[in-house]
Motif scaffolding. Structure first.
Motif, PDB file in Angstrom:
ATOM      1  N   ILE A 124       9.827   1.897   4.962  1.00  0.00           N
ATOM      2  CA  ILE A 124       8.959   0.998   4.765  1.00  0.00           C
ATOM      3  C   ILE A 124       9.679   0.470   3.691  1.00  0.00           C
ATOM      4  O   ILE A 124       9.546  -1.316   3.966  1.00  0.00           O
ATOM      5  CB  ILE A 124       7.494   1.281   4.178  1.00  0.00           C
ATOM      6  CG1 ILE A 124       6.522   2.055   6.081  1.00  0.00           C
ATOM      7  CG2 ILE A 124       6.152  -0.070   4.934  1.00  0.00           C
ATOM      8  CD1 ILE A 124       5.512   2.296   5.141  1.00  0.00           C
ATOM      9  N   ARG A 182       4.948  12.190   3.974  1.00  0.00           N
ATOM     10  CA  ARG A 182       4.631  10.792   4.495  1.00  0.00           C
ATOM     11  C   ARG A 182       5.447  10.089   3.301  1.00  0.00           C
ATOM     12  O   ARG A 182       6.149   9.072   3.828  1.00  0.00           O
ATOM     13  CB  ARG A 182       3.082  10.434   3.583  1.00  0.00           C
ATOM     14  CG  ARG A 182       2.635   9.288   4.001  1.00  0.00           C
ATOM     15  CD  ARG A 182       2.488   8.696   5.454  1.00  0.00           C
ATOM     16  NE  ARG A 182       2.376   7.783   4.768  1.00  0.00           N
ATOM     17  CZ  ARG A 182       2.685   6.428   5.854  1.00  0.00           C
ATOM     18  NH1 ARG A 182       2.417   6.837   7.286  1.00  0.00           N
ATOM     19  NH2 ARG A 182       3.024   4.726   5.804  1.00  0.00           N
ATOM     20  N   THR A 239      12.929  -1.066   4.188  1.00  0.00           N
ATOM     21  CA  THR A 239      12.997  -1.772   5.947  1.00  0.00           C
ATOM     22  C   THR A 239      12.444  -3.383   5.918  1.00  0.00           C
ATOM     23  O   THR A 239      12.783  -3.961   5.714  1.00  0.00           O
ATOM     24  CB  THR A 239      12.567  -0.918   6.932  1.00  0.00           C
ATOM     25  OG1 THR A 239      13.175   0.468   6.669  1.00  0.00           O
ATOM     26  CG2 THR A 239      13.015  -2.092   8.751  1.00  0.00           C
ATOM     27  N   LEU A 240      11.135  -3.659   4.561  1.00  0.00           N
ATOM     28  CA  LEU A 240      10.694  -4.993   4.057  1.00  0.00           C
ATOM     29  C   LEU A 240      12.096  -5.780   3.772  1.00  0.00           C
ATOM     30  O   LEU A 240      13.296  -5.029   3.018  1.00  0.00           O
ATOM     31  CB  LEU A 240       9.919  -4.559   3.102  1.00  0.00           C
ATOM     32  CG  LEU A 240       8.370  -3.753   3.980  1.00  0.00           C
ATOM     33  CD1 LEU A 240       7.547  -4.309   3.129  1.00  0.00           C
ATOM     34  CD2 LEU A 240       8.041  -4.621   5.178  1.00  0.00           C
ATOM     35  N   ASP A 251       7.561   8.213   5.330  1.00  0.00           N
ATOM     36  CA  ASP A 251       7.783   6.700   5.876  1.00  0.00           C
ATOM     37  C   ASP A 251       7.754   5.583   4.594  1.00  0.00           C
ATOM     38  O   ASP A 251       8.386   4.697   4.838  1.00  0.00           O
ATOM     39  CB  ASP A 251       6.747   7.012   6.173  1.00  0.00           C
ATOM     40  CG  ASP A 251       6.938   7.974   7.200  1.00  0.00           C
ATOM     41  OD1 ASP A 251       6.883   7.930   8.365  1.00  0.00           O
ATOM     42  OD2 ASP A 251       5.904   8.745   7.062  1.00  0.00           O
ATOM     43  N   PRO A 298       0.892  -1.144   0.059  1.00  0.00           N
ATOM     44  CA  PRO A 298      -0.415  -0.022   0.016  1.00  0.00           C
ATOM     45  C   PRO A 298       0.514   1.456   0.021  1.00  0.00           C
ATOM     46  O   PRO A 298       1.921   1.323   0.602  1.00  0.00           O
ATOM     47  CB  PRO A 298      -0.680  -0.654   1.306  1.00  0.00           C
ATOM     48  CG  PRO A 298      -0.812  -1.741   1.407  1.00  0.00           C
ATOM     49  CD  PRO A 298       0.672  -2.426   0.750  1.00  0.00           C
ATOM     50  N   PHE A 299       0.402   2.390  -0.648  1.00  0.00           N
ATOM     51  CA  PHE A 299       1.666   3.517  -1.279  1.00  0.00           C
ATOM     52  C   PHE A 299       0.375   4.683  -0.883  1.00  0.00           C
ATOM     53  O   PHE A 299      -0.402   4.752  -1.334  1.00  0.00           O
ATOM     54  CB  PHE A 299       1.849   3.551  -2.401  1.00  0.00           C
ATOM     55  CG  PHE A 299       2.880   4.793  -2.847  1.00  0.00           C
ATOM     56  CD1 PHE A 299       4.025   5.026  -2.199  1.00  0.00           C
ATOM     57  CD2 PHE A 299       1.768   5.029  -3.548  1.00  0.00           C
ATOM     58  CE1 PHE A 299       3.919   6.279  -2.510  1.00  0.00           C
ATOM     59  CE2 PHE A 299       3.052   6.741  -3.705  1.00  0.00           C
ATOM     60  CZ  PHE A 299       3.602   7.384  -3.954  1.00  0.00           C
ATOM     61  N   THR A 300       0.697   5.497  -0.309  1.00  0.00           N
ATOM     62  CA  THR A 300       0.366   6.836   0.597  1.00  0.00           C
ATOM     63  C   THR A 300       1.178   8.009   0.071  1.00  0.00           C
ATOM     64  O   THR A 300       2.307   7.877   0.369  1.00  0.00           O
ATOM     65  CB  THR A 300       0.279   6.910   1.900  1.00  0.00           C
ATOM     66  OG1 THR A 300      -1.187   5.637   2.140  1.00  0.00           O
ATOM     67  CG2 THR A 300      -1.802   7.964   1.915  1.00  0.00           C
ATOM     68  N   TRP A 301       0.832   9.219  -0.865  1.00  0.00           N
ATOM     69  CA  TRP A 301       1.369  10.235  -1.049  1.00  0.00           C
ATOM     70  C   TRP A 301       1.171  11.714  -0.300  1.00  0.00           C
ATOM     71  O   TRP A 301       1.826  12.765  -0.250  1.00  0.00           O
ATOM     72  CB  TRP A 301       1.727   9.972  -2.355  1.00  0.00           C
ATOM     73  CG  TRP A 301       0.306  10.621  -3.301  1.00  0.00           C
ATOM     74  CD1 TRP A 301       0.075  11.457  -3.298  1.00  0.00           C
ATOM     75  CD2 TRP A 301      -0.358   9.418  -3.568  1.00  0.00           C
ATOM     76  NE1 TRP A 301      -1.890  11.770  -4.222  1.00  0.00           N
ATOM     77  CE2 TRP A 301      -1.453  10.121  -4.302  1.00  0.00           C
ATOM     78  CE3 TRP A 301      -0.030   8.088  -3.019  1.00  0.00           C
ATOM     79  CZ2 TRP A 301      -2.358   9.340  -4.533  1.00  0.00           C
ATOM     80  CZ3 TRP A 301      -1.419   7.396  -3.635  1.00  0.00           C
ATOM     81  CH2 TRP A 301      -2.558   8.380  -4.715  1.00  0.00           C
ATOM     82  N   ASN A 302       0.006  11.666   0.204  1.00  0.00           N
ATOM     83  CA  ASN A 302      -0.540  12.990   1.509  1.00  0.00           C
ATOM     84  C   ASN A 302      -0.377  12.271   2.399  1.00  0.00           C
ATOM     85  O   ASN A 302      -0.373  11.686   3.518  1.00  0.00           O
ATOM     86  CB  ASN A 302      -1.716  13.218   0.869  1.00  0.00           C
ATOM     87  CG  ASN A 302      -1.379  14.091  -0.455  1.00  0.00           C
ATOM     88  OD1 ASN A 302      -0.709  15.022  -0.693  1.00  0.00           O
ATOM     89  ND2 ASN A 302      -2.263  13.711  -1.382  1.00  0.00           N
ATOM     90  N   PRO A 303       0.089  13.583   3.231  1.00  0.00           N
ATOM     91  CA  PRO A 303       0.607  14.915   3.051  1.00  0.00           C
ATOM     92  C   PRO A 303       2.448  14.182   2.880  1.00  0.00           C
ATOM     93  O   PRO A 303       2.831  12.913   2.897  1.00  0.00           O
ATOM     94  CB  PRO A 303       0.977  15.494   4.349  1.00  0.00           C
ATOM     95  CG  PRO A 303       1.306  13.958   5.226  1.00  0.00           C
ATOM     96  CD  PRO A 303       0.181  13.342   5.125  1.00  0.00           C
TER      97      PRO A 303
END
Lengths: 344, 345
Positions: free
Chosen positions: A56, A49, A59-60, A52, A41-46
């Motif tokens: 992630i 983020r 680190t996986l 992070d 899963p990917f989020t770019w806002n704000p």
């Protein structure tokens, strides 16, 4: 051989990148390879983020894999010693889109830090990749320009070319692709006013209900409802292919697309000319005015004239379409050849 | 409702932990929900466990899902205001296996610190959850003992119970599960040497370990029971499984110290078949009660062989226990309506 395809996920969104991921896995399996896709899963806002998201990915850890084929930012940052990138695009808002003032990353000191972090992370990932393929020349040029990294263009093939055998033109122009403002189907609806007697079929899923509503509203305003068919949904592939095979021409006018676009490839596979616009980006790599289709300025009058020209000269349309099929054929875009390159 | 089903995954490793994820999605979608499966890669390498847990914790899911359901650890580390943990096991080397021969973590200062950090992380992740369910009593007991938290048991159903039908009670004791050492099919083959009737044994399933299958075949030959032991060493489809069970005498499932009752037990029950098991099979006893829903013997071949003979010579017993097993599924609420209602409650 065990090949893990890594990409990102925006839950509940299924578009070209997801299709490509699924078909890549399917075709790897057809080639006798154990293949599976993991999508993170990917989020770019704000924009903060994004840091992070890279942490992630970095680190996986993977296990029980021979080769990784990574498609998208930041999934390609997951460490693995045998990693091939097939880059669909970078996080463009940290590159060309920021230069163009179209980024979610602010134009301030913090924004600069985020961009620097993304570019550093990218360089690390590109540096550790065994090979880097890109999906289009423009993607390769950006990579060269911003990251000084060389890559090989590997265009994604059509997934089901056998469906697009062509056929008699049944007197309508077909507009395909997801329905949204950037793909500009609305320009074609407005163009109908300037193309008397022309029938237009718009077939594809609207990104939002408003995107579909807009077309309906414009049709009423332009008074062209009687010549417009709106089939606004994700059509079953067989139904979709029948529409393409029966079209006089396919109109596809995305704003500054990177690649040919599946819409273009489907049309050419079926021997149909493509109507596009001067600012459609990578589509112009294969759609050439009066050779394989028509290239107009992105305004209703010019598009109307182009639609009328196609309808007035169906034989010429057929000739352009056949040239389009030949132009596509030159690229020899097939899944077996693509898989061969990704595994080499 | 928009639901995320989150699990850790090891690429190319299939098994029960994947089935429960796939099946749950199917059942949620059937009921009109939008559900998306998220597998996050994970590896058990000691130095990498904590960083990976931290990465899981960083993943942002709030924007996409109204609820997340987490399965295989450390998926429960993800954060969400409506996080429901369906806990299938701990990272057992830090819990009940700590200090045993199965624990690769040294019992020294760094090892103990790692263990403390992992237990603390689990406590936080489980403690903040909207609900915590386990797949068995054993796992629930461990959460209470090690993490000091209450949980509720939510038994995993099989995908399509309706495909299982009860036919005539035949001559075969059927085992459908992977052929591996800890599943102890060898004990079943040895039991056949003690039988005095014409009872048969059918062993079905794939194996990661061809040598074990060879050992089973060799044992059947040397014990002179090969004519009554049938091997189907391959992937068995659901339809084939239903077919084998529909005309079986009973099912046998004798793993060593499993946490949960095991899908084979429930599949047999849906087909009106009781399960023969042994006293050290762990969670199987949660479902199989001796002389009620099956037969529980000492983990010895002679005792098992006698149980096979008993069922063979008394088909009414096989039927009575089998029918009680079918009823037990309903009594325990091992069905998807129950599962979905609890997970979304």
């Amino acid at each position: 051989m065990k090949v893990l395809v890594l990409s990102t996920m925006v839950p509940f969104v299924h578009g070209g990148a997801e299709e490509l991921c699924d078909h890549l896995v399917g075709n790897l399996r057809l080639a006798g390879v154990d293949a599976e896709a993991f999508r993170i899963p990917f989020t770019w806002n704000p924009a903060d983020r994004l840091i992070d998201e890279m942490v992630i990915a970095r680190t996986l850890r993977l296990d029980n894999v021979d080769r990784v084929i990574a498609l998208k930012f930041p999934a390609y940052m997951v460490p693995w010693h045998d990693k091939v990138l097939w880059l669909l695009h970078q996080y463009r808002q940290a590159y060309d889109l920021r230069d163009a003032g179209q980024s979610n990353i602010a134009d301030d000191a913090r924004g600069d830090q985020i961009v620097a972090a993304i570019r550093t992370g990218d360089m690390l990932a590109f540096g550790e990749a065994k090979r880097i393929f890109t999906n289009a020349p423009i993607t390769a040029r950006r990579l060269r320009h911003y990251n000084a990294v060389d890559s090989t263009v590997l265009r994604p093939p059509l997934n089901d070319p056998e469906l697009f055998g062509g056929g008699e033109a049944e007197g309508y122009v077909l507009a395909t692709g997801r329905i949204n403002a950037a793909k500009r189907q609305y320009l074609l609806v407005e163009a109908l006013r300037h193309a008397p007697g022309i029938r237009l079929v718009v077939a594809g899923p609207p990104d939002t209900p408003e995107d579909g509503e807009r077309l309906r509203r414009l049709a009423v305003i332009a008074g062209v409802e009687d010549r417009l068919t709106l089939d606004l949904r994700f059509l079953p592939r067989g139904d979709f292919a029948r529409l393409v095979n029966g079209a006089l021409a396919v109109a596809y006018l995305p704003f500054d697309e990177d690649s040919f676009g599946y819409c273009t490839m489907e049309a050419f596979q079926a021997g149909k000319p493509v109507l596009t616009t001067v600012d459609s980006g990578g589509v112009l790599d294969i759609v050439r005015d009066s050779e394989t289709g028509l290239v107009a300025t992105p305004d209703p009058e010019a598009l109307g004239a182009a639609l009328a020209a196609l309808a007035d000269q169906p034989e010429r349309a057929g000739r352009l379409g056949r040239s389009g099929r030949e132009a596509l054929g030159v690229h020899q875009l097939t899944w077996p050849a693509t898989i061969g390159k990704l595994l080499s | 409702m928009k639901i995320g089903i989150i699990s850790s995954g090891v690429p190319f490793v299939q098994g029960g932990y994947r089935f429960i994820v796939d099946w749950l999605r199917e059942k949620l979608v059937e009921r009109g929900h939008a559900a998306e499966i998220v597998y996050i890669p994970y590896t058990d390498e000691l130095d990498l466990i904590l960083p990976q847990m931290a990465a899981f914790r960083l993943i942002k899911l709030d924007d996409y899902f109204e609820r997340v359901i987490t399965l295989r650890p450390p998926a429960h580390m993800v954060r969400h205001p409506r996080k429901v943990v369906w806990f299938i096991h701990h990272l057992r080397m830090f819990y009940d296996l700590w200090g045993t021969q199965y624990c690769p973590v040294p019992d020294d200062a760094p090892g103990r610190a790692l263990r403390a950090a992992i237990i603390a992380a689990d406590n936080a992740a489980l403690g903040e959850a909207h609900r915590v369910f386990t797949n068995s009593r054993v796992v629930g007991d461990r959460i209470r003992h090690f993490n000091g938290l209450d949980s509720e048991i939510l038994y995993p159903p099989v995908l399509r119970p309706e495909i299982y039908q009860a036919g005539e009670y035949g001559a075969e004791i059927v085992s459908v599960c992977r052929m591996e050492h800890h599943k102890r099919q060898l004990l079943l083959v040895e039991a056949m040497a003690h039988t005095k009737t014409q009872v048969q044994l059918r062993l079905c399933g794939t194996s990661m370990n061809p040598a074990y299958v060879d050992e089973l075949r060799a044992a059947a030959a040397s014990l002179v029971v090969a004519d009554r032991v049938i091997f189907e060493n391959r992937w068995i489809s659901e339809a084939e499984k239903a077919d084998r069970l529909s005309r079986a005498l009973a099912s046998a499932y004798v793993p060593y110290d499993e946490d949960s009752y095991g899908y084979p037990t429930i599949e047999a029950a849906h087909a009106g078949r009781c399960t023969v098991t042994v006293t050290d099979s762990g969670g199987v006893a949660e479902f199989v009660m001796d002389d009620v829903t099956g037969i529980v013997t000492a983990p010895e071949s002679a005792a098992l062989g006698a149980a096979f003979d008993r069922l063979y010579t008394d088909r009414r017993l096989a039927r009575r226990l089998g029918e009680a097993a079918a009823e037990q599924v309903a009594t325990l609420g091992i069905d998807w309506d129950t599962v979905v209602a609890k997970l979304l409650g």
